[in-house]
Design a protein around this motif. Structure first.
Motif, mmCIF file in Angstrom:
data_model
loop_
_atom_site.group_PDB
_atom_site.id
_atom_site.type_symbol
_atom_site.label_atom_id
_atom_site.label_comp_id
_atom_site.label_asym_id
_atom_site.label_seq_id
_atom_site.Cartn_x
_atom_site.Cartn_y
_atom_site.Cartn_z
ATOM 1 N N PHE A 24 0.836 -1.209 0.000
ATOM 2 C CA PHE A 24 0.000 0.000 0.000
ATOM 3 C C PHE A 24 0.865 1.252 0.000
ATOM 4 O O PHE A 24 0.498 2.261 -0.589
ATOM 5 C CB PHE A 24 -0.910 -0.015 1.229
ATOM 6 N N PHE A 25 2.034 1.190 0.675
ATOM 7 C CA PHE A 25 2.916 2.361 0.705
ATOM 8 C C PHE A 25 3.612 2.565 -0.629
ATOM 9 O O PHE A 25 3.802 3.697 -1.068
ATOM 10 C CB PHE A 25 3.983 2.212 1.801
ATOM 11 N N THR A 26 4.058 1.472 -1.269
ATOM 12 C CA THR A 26 4.916 1.650 -2.447
ATOM 13 C C THR A 26 4.135 1.767 -3.742
ATOM 14 O O THR A 26 4.601 2.426 -4.667
ATOM 15 C CB THR A 26 5.898 0.479 -2.584
ATOM 16 N N ARG A 27 2.969 1.144 -3.839
ATOM 17 C CA ARG A 27 2.266 1.146 -5.118
ATOM 18 C C ARG A 27 1.640 2.499 -5.394
ATOM 19 O O ARG A 27 1.170 3.170 -4.475
ATOM 20 C CB ARG A 27 1.176 0.085 -5.110
ATOM 21 N N ARG A 28 1.587 2.869 -6.673
ATOM 22 C CA ARG A 28 0.922 4.108 -7.047
ATOM 23 C C ARG A 28 -0.211 3.863 -8.043
ATOM 24 O O ARG A 28 -0.803 4.794 -8.554
ATOM 25 C CB ARG A 28 1.934 5.099 -7.643
ATOM 26 N N ASN A 29 -0.499 2.603 -8.322
ATOM 27 C CA ASN A 29 -1.574 2.252 -9.239
ATOM 28 C C ASN A 29 -2.765 1.797 -8.399
ATOM 29 O O ASN A 29 -2.616 1.017 -7.470
ATOM 30 C CB ASN A 29 -1.063 1.125 -10.140
ATOM 31 N N LEU A 30 -3.958 2.319 -8.700
ATOM 32 C CA LEU A 30 -5.093 2.060 -7.808
ATOM 33 C C LEU A 30 -5.444 0.581 -7.722
ATOM 34 O O LEU A 30 -5.826 0.105 -6.655
ATOM 35 C CB LEU A 30 -6.311 2.861 -8.288
ATOM 36 N N ILE A 31 -5.308 -0.171 -8.822
ATOM 37 C CA ILE A 31 -5.687 -1.589 -8.759
ATOM 38 C C ILE A 31 -4.724 -2.363 -7.870
ATOM 39 O O ILE A 31 -5.139 -3.200 -7.069
ATOM 40 C CB ILE A 31 -5.741 -2.182 -10.180
ATOM 41 N N THR A 32 -3.431 -2.060 -7.971
ATOM 42 C CA THR A 32 -2.487 -2.779 -7.106
ATOM 43 C C THR A 32 -2.655 -2.376 -5.645
ATOM 44 O O THR A 32 -2.432 -3.206 -4.749
ATOM 45 C CB THR A 32 -1.050 -2.538 -7.566
ATOM 46 N N MET A 33 -3.071 -1.116 -5.410
ATOM 47 C CA MET A 33 -3.355 -0.735 -4.022
ATOM 48 C C MET A 33 -4.550 -1.523 -3.494
ATOM 49 O O MET A 33 -4.571 -1.951 -2.339
ATOM 50 C CB MET A 33 -3.627 0.765 -3.937
ATOM 51 N N LEU A 34 -5.540 -1.737 -4.362
ATOM 52 C CA LEU A 34 -6.699 -2.553 -3.965
ATOM 53 C C LEU A 34 -6.268 -3.977 -3.622
ATOM 54 O O LEU A 34 -6.754 -4.568 -2.650
ATOM 55 C CB LEU A 34 -7.727 -2.551 -5.090
ATOM 56 N N MET A 35 -5.309 -4.520 -4.414
ATOM 57 C CA MET A 35 -4.803 -5.864 -4.095
ATOM 58 C C MET A 35 -4.151 -5.889 -2.726
ATOM 59 O O MET A 35 -4.337 -6.845 -1.955
ATOM 60 C CB MET A 35 -3.772 -6.281 -5.141
ATOM 61 N N SER A 36 -3.396 -4.838 -2.379
ATOM 62 C CA SER A 36 -2.774 -4.789 -1.049
ATOM 63 C C SER A 36 -3.840 -4.780 0.037
ATOM 64 O O SER A 36 -3.689 -5.440 1.074
ATOM 65 C CB SER A 36 -1.908 -3.549 -0.921
ATOM 66 N N ILE A 37 -4.937 -4.046 -0.209
ATOM 67 C CA ILE A 37 -6.010 -4.015 0.782
ATOM 68 C C ILE A 37 -6.618 -5.398 0.955
ATOM 69 O O ILE A 37 -6.937 -5.821 2.077
ATOM 70 C CB ILE A 37 -7.076 -2.984 0.374
ATOM 71 N N GLU A 38 -6.741 -6.140 -0.157
ATOM 72 C CA GLU A 38 -7.273 -7.502 -0.036
ATOM 73 C C GLU A 38 -6.360 -8.368 0.822
ATOM 74 O O GLU A 38 -6.839 -9.166 1.643
ATOM 75 C CB GLU A 38 -7.422 -8.134 -1.421
ATOM 76 N N LEU A 39 -5.038 -8.206 0.646
ATOM 77 C CA LEU A 39 -4.105 -8.986 1.483
ATOM 78 C C LEU A 39 -4.300 -8.634 2.952
ATOM 79 O O LEU A 39 -4.317 -9.521 3.822
ATOM 80 C CB LEU A 39 -2.671 -8.694 1.075
ATOM 81 N N ILE A 40 -4.458 -7.335 3.256
ATOM 82 C CA ILE A 40 -4.626 -6.919 4.646
ATOM 83 C C ILE A 40 -5.898 -7.522 5.233
ATOM 84 O O ILE A 40 -5.907 -8.075 6.339
ATOM 85 C CB ILE A 40 -4.643 -5.376 4.732
ATOM 86 N N LEU A 41 -6.995 -7.466 4.460
ATOM 87 C CA LEU A 41 -8.265 -8.018 4.957
ATOM 88 C C LEU A 41 -8.150 -9.520 5.192
ATOM 89 O O LEU A 41 -8.696 -10.046 6.169
ATOM 90 C CB LEU A 41 -9.379 -7.730 3.950
ATOM 91 N N ASN A 42 -7.397 -10.209 4.323
ATOM 92 C CA ASN A 42 -7.230 -11.644 4.512
ATOM 93 C C ASN A 42 -6.446 -11.961 5.767
ATOM 94 O O ASN A 42 -6.733 -12.944 6.448
ATOM 95 C CB ASN A 42 -6.541 -12.238 3.297
ATOM 96 N N SER A 43 -5.443 -11.125 6.068
ATOM 97 C CA SER A 43 -4.683 -11.394 7.290
ATOM 98 C C SER A 43 -5.579 -11.205 8.513
ATOM 99 O O SER A 43 -5.472 -11.960 9.488
ATOM 100 C CB SER A 43 -3.472 -10.478 7.359
ATOM 101 N N VAL A 44 -6.473 -10.223 8.462
ATOM 102 C CA VAL A 44 -7.405 -10.024 9.581
ATOM 103 C C VAL A 44 -8.305 -11.248 9.744
ATOM 104 O O VAL A 44 -8.523 -11.744 10.864
ATOM 105 C CB VAL A 44 -8.238 -8.750 9.342
ATOM 106 N N ASN A 45 -8.809 -11.779 8.619
ATOM 107 C CA ASN A 45 -9.649 -12.973 8.672
ATOM 108 C C ASN A 45 -8.911 -14.140 9.306
ATOM 109 O O ASN A 45 -9.459 -14.863 10.137
ATOM 110 C CB ASN A 45 -10.059 -13.381 7.256
ATOM 111 N N LEU A 46 -7.644 -14.303 8.895
ATOM 112 C CA LEU A 46 -6.846 -15.407 9.429
ATOM 113 C C LEU A 46 -6.669 -15.264 10.939
ATOM 114 O O LEU A 46 -6.732 -16.240 11.680
ATOM 115 C CB LEU A 46 -5.493 -15.427 8.720
ATOM 116 N N ASN A 47 -6.500 -14.019 11.381
ATOM 117 C CA ASN A 47 -6.367 -13.755 12.806
ATOM 118 C C ASN A 47 -7.612 -14.182 13.576
ATOM 119 O O ASN A 47 -7.542 -14.871 14.592
ATOM 120 C CB ASN A 47 -6.163 -12.255 12.992
ATOM 121 N N PHE A 48 -8.772 -13.775 13.068
ATOM 122 C CA PHE A 48 -10.032 -14.152 13.723
ATOM 123 C C PHE A 48 -10.170 -15.665 13.801
ATOM 124 O O PHE A 48 -10.544 -16.216 14.845
ATOM 125 C CB PHE A 48 -11.211 -13.576 12.941
#
Lengths: 104, 173
Positions: A24-48
């Motif tokens: 999320f910090f390094t990417r400047r393309n909106l679609i790749t930033m969205l992919m980073s957000i998906e990774l973050i949400l998945n890590s939260v799911n795994l935590n739960f």
């Protein structure tokens, strides 16, 4: 090698979260930033799921949180992609540096 | 002492983390989407390993079958073929990696210092029957209200997508 347990799952989850943060910090393309957000949400799911499995195995609360987070993530991805495609139509670019107006 | 289950767990973990890392670092956007796909499949495998089959199935259906396909379609609609993403400044990369690593180290330090208590209750295996019954029950341990709220949210997202994606007509003079 260690027997996999709660700490191993939390390690994976934290690592995936910070991989997403790095993207999320390094990417400047909106679609790749969205992919980073998906990774973050998945890590939260795994935590739960990990906490549900190893600390409260008799309950299903973490499981339901994960289900609802998956549904919200799907809605969020759909809205984000609608916005991205609209932005591409008006600006011909999906770079965040070019998206500086909120309207028109 | 390594048994098959342990080996499978570490293989799934490696698949998830390595393809996640490649997904945020590759410069070809289509490859980034494919690496994201493998990372999500690895997570689904971990859910299977933990015996949560329903969540694993939902993960595969919604993420792998829905979101990644949506992302790939939007890549087709917005990117020129064979075009690489612009190179980032090395300073930004270094500082982002440093920030992410420091956050990770801090989190893991906290986790390893914390002592989790061992659960005394016997584990229940959540079957689809139990999940469905609990999700739709209206007593104080059910999840009927969040379920309805999520339904409204999905409806709102659907309408919102249509409104955003509508091509605005030229103003009548």
């Amino acid at each position: 090698m260690m027997q996999p347990g709660l700490y191993q799952l939390l390690f994976i989850s934290a690592a995936l979260f910070f991989i997403g943060v790095y993207g999320f910090f390094t990417r400047r393309n909106l679609i790749t930033m969205l992919m980073s957000i998906e990774l973050i949400l998945n890590s939260v799911n795994l935590n739960f799921i990990a906490f549900n499995k190893y600390l409260w195995p008799d309950k299903m609360d973490g499981l339901f949180f994960t289900l609802f987070i998956i549904a919200i993530a799907a809605a969020e991805a759909a809205v984000a992609i609608a916005i991205i495609i609209n932005l591409y139509r008006s600006h011909n670019s999906i770079d965040v540096e070019n998206a500086e107006e909120l309207k028109y | 002492m390594m048994n098959g289950s342990t080996i499978i767990f570490y293989l799934l973990a490696a698949l998830t983390l390595v393809s996640g890392l490649l997904s945020v670092s590759t410069r070809q956007i289509f490859r980034a989407a494919i690496y994201l796909l493998f990372s999500l499949i690895g997570i689904a495998g971990i859910y299977f390993w933990l015996d949560y089959q329903f969540i694993a199935a939902v993960q595969i259906v919604v993420y792998v079958g829905g979101i990644v396909v949506l992302i790939i379609f939007s890549i087709f609609l917005t990117q020129q073929a064979g075009e690489k993403l612009a190179k980032q400044k090395i300073g930004r990369k270094i500082f982002s990696a440093l920030a992410a690593f420091c956050g990770f180290a801090l989190t893991m330090l906290q986790v390893y210092q914390h002592e989790f208590y061992e659960p005394s209750e016997t584990a229940v295996s959540p079957t689809v029957f139990d999940i469905g019954k609990k999700m739709l029950s209206v007593n104080d341990k059910g999840y009927a209200l969040p379920f309805e709220v999520i339904s409204m949210l999905l409806l709102a997202a659907l309408v919102g997508c249509i409104v955003i994606a509508l091509r605005n007509k030229p103003e009548p003079k």
